[in-house]
Design an enzyme around this catalytic site. Structure first.
Site: not given
Ligand code: IDP
Ligand code: MG
Length: 140
Positions: A10, A50, A113, A116, A127
């Protein structure tokens, strides 16, 4: 069972100059890159990727962040690649990710984070096809 999964390094990780470190972790874990490119997503492309999260409160911020700079997109192949890569990434929130996971090491926040990874075979198929036409995977 050999699987393929989609990985994205990312914008925050690209800015931190840890592309090489992250790819090394993939390879050391036996997740073999079979396709790779650097792209700058438009806001609309990030929204399409997304789309499953479009009702979530963080959708607007997430898609702006994903379009904020270049990303590296890879297809990783290996035994049980989908779950093994999820384990290697760690929990979504770097503060809760297990020590030694990529998000614990490189993640800056629950949004930024570092990486992905697809969460299921169906998601991986969508994807991978979002970024790579089949012709680009057929030589591997
Ligand atoms: P994942 O990447 O661990 O599968 P997902 O729930 O699919 O997590 O969420 C997609 C992305 O959205 C996350 O990797 C993160 O970048 C962002 N995200 C998820 N939850 C939050 C939140 O509570 N606040 C801000 N960004 C979030
Ligand atoms: Mg996810």
């Amino acid at each position: 069972m050999v699987e393929r999964t989609l990985a994205i390094i990312k914008p925050d990780a690209v800015r931190k100059q840890v592309i090489g470190d992250i790819i090394q972790r993939y390879e050391q874990a036996g997740l073999r890159p079979i396709a790779m490119k650097m792209v700058r997503l438009s806001k609309r492309e990030a929204e399409g990727f997304y789309a499953v999260h479009r009702e979530r409160p963080f959708f607007e911020s997430l898609t702006s962040y994903m379009a904020s700079g270049p990303v590296v997109v890879l297809v990783l192949e290996g035994e049980h690649a989908i779950t093994r890569y999820r384990d290697l990434m760690g929990a979504t929130d770097p503060a809760k990710a297990a020590p030694g996971t990529i998000r614990a090491i490189h993640g800056a926040s629950i949004e930024a984070n570092a990486v992905h990874g697809s969460d299921s075979p169906e998601t991986a198929a969508f994807e991978i096809s979002y970024f790579f036409p089949g012709i680009e995977l057929s030589a591997c």
